[in-house]
Design a protein around this motif. Structure first.
Motif, PDB file in Angstrom:
ATOM      1  N   THR B 436      89.511 122.968   3.996  1.00  0.00           N
ATOM      2  CA  THR B 436      89.696 124.094   3.085  1.00  0.00           C
ATOM      3  C   THR B 436      90.844 123.793   2.123  1.00  0.00           C
ATOM      4  O   THR B 436      91.451 122.729   2.166  1.00  0.00           O
ATOM      5  CB  THR B 436      90.031 125.392   3.855  1.00  0.00           C
ATOM      6  OG1 THR B 436      91.430 125.400   4.192  1.00  0.00           O
ATOM      7  CG2 THR B 436      89.222 125.513   5.141  1.00  0.00           C
ATOM      8  N   TYR B 437      91.155 124.781   1.298  1.00  0.00           N
ATOM      9  CA  TYR B 437      92.281 124.656   0.352  1.00  0.00           C
ATOM     10  C   TYR B 437      93.629 124.750   1.066  1.00  0.00           C
ATOM     11  O   TYR B 437      94.580 124.075   0.721  1.00  0.00           O
ATOM     12  CB  TYR B 437      92.187 125.750  -0.712  1.00  0.00           C
ATOM     13  CG  TYR B 437      90.817 125.830  -1.348  1.00  0.00           C
ATOM     14  CD1 TYR B 437      90.421 124.879  -2.285  1.00  0.00           C
ATOM     15  CD2 TYR B 437      89.904 126.821  -0.987  1.00  0.00           C
ATOM     16  CE1 TYR B 437      89.154 124.924  -2.853  1.00  0.00           C
ATOM     17  CE2 TYR B 437      88.636 126.874  -1.551  1.00  0.00           C
ATOM     18  CZ  TYR B 437      88.270 125.931  -2.485  1.00  0.00           C
ATOM     19  OH  TYR B 437      87.017 125.965  -3.041  1.00  0.00           O
ATOM     20  N   ALA B 438      93.718 125.618   2.063  1.00  0.00           N
ATOM     21  CA  ALA B 438      94.998 125.899   2.719  1.00  0.00           C
ATOM     22  C   ALA B 438      95.208 125.069   3.976  1.00  0.00           C
ATOM     23  O   ALA B 438      96.230 125.222   4.642  1.00  0.00           O
ATOM     24  CB  ALA B 438      95.101 127.385   3.060  1.00  0.00           C
ATOM     25  N   GLN B 439      94.263 124.188   4.300  1.00  0.00           N
ATOM     26  CA  GLN B 439      94.422 123.430   5.549  1.00  0.00           C
ATOM     27  C   GLN B 439      95.632 122.506   5.474  1.00  0.00           C
ATOM     28  O   GLN B 439      95.948 121.962   4.413  1.00  0.00           O
ATOM     29  CB  GLN B 439      93.154 122.608   5.828  1.00  0.00           C
ATOM     30  CG  GLN B 439      93.152 121.875   7.162  1.00  0.00           C
ATOM     31  CD  GLN B 439      93.354 122.794   8.371  1.00  0.00           C
ATOM     32  OE1 GLN B 439      94.462 123.158   8.732  1.00  0.00           O
ATOM     33  NE2 GLN B 439      92.250 123.206   8.978  1.00  0.00           N
ATOM     34  N   GLU B 440      96.307 122.352   6.606  1.00  0.00           N
ATOM     35  CA  GLU B 440      97.394 121.382   6.723  1.00  0.00           C
ATOM     36  C   GLU B 440      97.151 120.570   7.989  1.00  0.00           C
ATOM     37  O   GLU B 440      97.222 121.097   9.092  1.00  0.00           O
ATOM     38  CB  GLU B 440      98.749 122.098   6.782  1.00  0.00           C
ATOM     39  CG  GLU B 440      99.936 121.180   7.052  1.00  0.00           C
ATOM     40  CD  GLU B 440     100.089 120.060   6.033  1.00  0.00           C
ATOM     41  OE1 GLU B 440      99.662 120.258   4.878  1.00  0.00           O
ATOM     42  OE2 GLU B 440     100.617 118.993   6.392  1.00  0.00           O
TER      43      GLU B 440
END
Lengths: 507, 507
Positions: B436-440
């Motif tokens: 996703t966009y916010a994955q870390e």
């Protein structure tokens, strides 16, 4: 160079006992827990208070800086202004919030990767205690209260500040102002600590509690510290700004149209601050037989200006001597060195073919008031220029001087230089680095040890942060900027489900 | 495990002759010049074409993956879907443009640093050719066409892809699909190259033309490559995703309320893919005497599942044996290992005090289907939990299971864990990492060698980029996204004079 009155009243700090470093780091770690949890608004207010205190102490600090560094008072007063401006600018960065790169993904059962997307929210957290090695050539702006310290404190990291041996009394006096201001503004004890001595500096960099290093200085010194940082059992990021030649390429059209003007500016830039800037232009690539070359060879150069230290004088004179000793290099213009060895500004000359044939020996930093002019033949000479740009290593800056008619002709050169340098300049000189949002003071090694970062400008805060994603958390356990219902002051721009929004309050 | 038909038709690639690596890097460098100058839209279209080609080749690739990796067909089919989704997602990232972090400062004569601000415009440029070391446990998603490759190509970097020895035939087949798709889509020759063999991999990482490395694998292997990368004459960034224990902390309230459910999910998570995930939960911290502990001890564990290779089996069984040998550790539940040594899922048990007293020997990754349960006493047990969180090293993930009533009680624990891990989860399991966009997917060492980066999700593109500032340039020499008059497709969000704007076309 010294005023005995001030000298008597300004003590030199004692070396930090390396065995005490673990205690200092432990105190910094405790302070970091409080500081990281301090709101962005409150951290900004503390930075403002430090800036105010430094401004108020200018009358004491600037004379001390003159004595310690031998730099001119006007320059140092300007540098202090730049330093307090930097601190306040990071306050603005904190309030604005886009540096957090907030990302919020809402759950999506139909997410096309083949599995439902959970609620994921990402923000930045500080790395933890960091050690900053102060620079010698900027007693204020890259020293005790300089850009590394300001950006690290803004990020939420405690700072152990390794003083530069060139201005120890100023370092102590500055640190006292900073620490008093921090305490009065309510910052936790141990947030900022001055460390004196190389051994203590190395002890700090290798302490298990330290999470990153920052450095501005020589390639040799910076590489040694980088090697220490990355060979720890737990390696840590090391943001070193090392050496740079900062080549300047002048087209024939520009050299013909503005030869005298460019020569005058070039001399102003390479002799500024006795040439003791990491952005000093070290190589000028100019067309043979041009008015620019003529103006440089007949230039009325300024006299010797004091350098920061004896060591700087010796280093400069050794490299200048080595450059002069290379076959095909001659002195184009030079005054007379001072009796104590302080160098007169010097313009050396070679041609691009000679330079290309021996890039390693000739295309190198000579820290001080010396520049090497490399001439090229032909009307454009662009093949030589591109070949040279391809042959050089990483640079902080590269400049091109050209006329409007040159735009197509220099396109390939500019494109190659973008692969070599962090900042490109058009008809401008690399010295006088502006502190702004878009500034980039970095570049591939050996310009820096971390090419994706900057040590000047607001982007410098990113060095001291790392992302953390929160998956499926209740609002009450999320950092303020990640919540749906935002407390006042917690708002920040965010990438929401892949779309940028200026505010988390937009619906 | 094998089908002779497919085996006969799928060749194993020959090892790359290390002396040919400089030629491959030179070709990549030439391709990189063209690729970096290719518009974001066109690069996105090429990534889409590669994704389409991989999807179309699934019928050939998936059976080969089953044979090479011994993983289940359904899992591998899902992984291929994830892989092509990643490629397309980076196409979206390119079209959206905020990854460029465009910054535009207009000239400002009154800029309060004490000197006029010039026109400065900053964007990102690709680092240059990079080498990616494929992972063994994700034959698609972190291998030849995986997230490192997709993010690097998106960034504009040519890729030398070091194949993982565990699935060489699949690597060659995948590389052939990728190369054909790249060629048909008009990408420059040399943009993507498969490299086979450890010696050739090291030659690529140390080649002067290579600018960065990416890696997913073991701590030992990753550290050795990191050491190579940073000890080069020109050190380069090395983005290694190494080891992680991924602790899970369960409050007493949660263990009482949902003991059976949490136990069932825990077993599902630590045995998923035979425990061969870098996000496998390796330590569960649970309250003594709870229904959760009871459910774990009486669990009906699945049988042995095939692992990726003999080496994986041996490695797992050795570490499990060492864990069992520590005083204070017992087997809580285990089936019977297969005759060939393939391990049965195993739950070991100790208590938090024992774990805390010997963190180094007990809190370690056991790659495979084994988990260590550490029990704590008391109703909340939070002091022990916080002490444990403080004692551990860097992690990819840390999870907390709690009830609504626990929120205040776990606040300090969550805060400490945010200093240890890249991703925190609430009532969720770390396996099954969403793209996703916010994955870390990162964290402090040894989770990774670069704590400020992620190797999963759209943020991964930042690893392969560096900023370049353009000072005073005429519009015609600026990268498209930095111009005032924007060509179609060149637009991107920008920080203009310190204020974020969604588009450079806003006035």
């Amino acid at each position: 160079m010294t005023s005995s009155t001030t000298e008597a009243s300004a003590p030199t700090p004692a070396e930090t006992d390396p065995t005490t470093v673990p205690e200092l780091v432990a105190a910094a770690t405790r302070a970091g827990v409080v500081w990281a949890a301090t709101s962005r608004q409150d951290r900004a207010a503390v930075l403002d208070a430090v800036a105010d205190a430094l401004d108020a102490a200018g009358g004491t600090l600037v004379p001390l800086a003159v004595e310690d560094s031998h730099l001119a008072e006007g320059r140092l007063r300007g540098e202090l202004q730049r330093t307090t401006f930097q601190l306040r600018l990071f306050g603005e960065v904190l309030r604005e919030g886009s540096y957090l790169d907030v990302r919020v993904d809402h759950p999506d059962a139909e997410w096309p990767m083949g599995a439902p997307r959970p609620d994921l929210r990402r923000t930045m957290v500080p790395l933890g205690p960091v050690v900053v090695f102060a620079a010698g050539n900027f007693p204020f702006a890259f020293s005790v209260a300089g850009n590394d310290m300001a950006s690290a404190l803004a990020a939420g990291c405690p700072v152990l500040l390794k003083a530069h041996p060139g201005h120890l009394r100023l370092s102590l006096a500055t640190a006292e102002v900073v620490q008093r201001a921090l305490a009065e503004a309510g910052a936790p004890e141990g947030l900022f600590t001055l460390v004196v001595g190389d051994e203590a500096g190395r002890a700090a960099l290798t302490d298990p509690g330290v999470t990153a290093g920052g450095f501005t200085g020589s390639t040799g010194g910076g590489r040694a510290l980088f090697d220490l940082a990355v060979s720890r059992p737990v390696p840590i990021p090391f943001f070193g700004e090392l050496g740079s030649v900062n080549p300047v390429f002048v087209t024939r059209a520009a050299a013909e149209a503005r030869g005298a003007e460019i020569a005058k500016e070039a001399i102003g830039s390479f002799t500024l601050g006795a040439g003791q800037f990491c952005t000093k232009p070290g190589v000028l690539v100019v067309p043979n037989g041009s008015p620019l070359l003529e103006a440089l060879s007949s230039a009325d150069l300024p006299g010797p200006a004091p350098m920061l230290s004896e060591r700087m004088v010796e280093g400069h004179n050794r490299v200048r001597h080595e450059l002069e000793g290379v076959a095909g290099v001659e002195v184009l213009a030079r005054g007379t060195d001072a009796e104590d060895g302080t160098p007169a500004p010097t313009i050396l000359r070679t041609d691009v073919a000679t330079l290309l044939a021996d890039v390693e020996d000739l295309f190198r930093e000579c820290f001080g008031p010396t520049v090497l002019v490399a001439t090229y033949e032909g009307s454009g000479g662009n093949e030589d220029l591109v070949a040279l740009a391809q042959a050089i290593d990483g640079q902080l800056t590269a400049s091109v001087f050209g006329e409007t008619s040159d735009v197509e002709g220099v396109r390939e050169l500019v494109s190659v230089l973008a692969n070599r340098a962090g900042r490109l300049l058009w008809n401008a000189w690399p010295t006088g680095v502006s502190v702004t949002y878009a500034q980039e003071h970095g570049g591939p090694y050996p310009a820096t040890t971390a090419p994706s970062t900057t040590s000047v400008g607001t982007g410098a805060i990113a060095r001291w942060l790392r992302p953390v994603a929160y998956q499926g958390f209740p609002s009450g356990l999320l950092p303020g900027e990640l919540r749906d219902e935002l407390d006042e002051g917690a708002d920040a721009p965010r990438l929401e489900d892949g779309r940028l929004r200026l505010s988390g309050r937009e619906r």
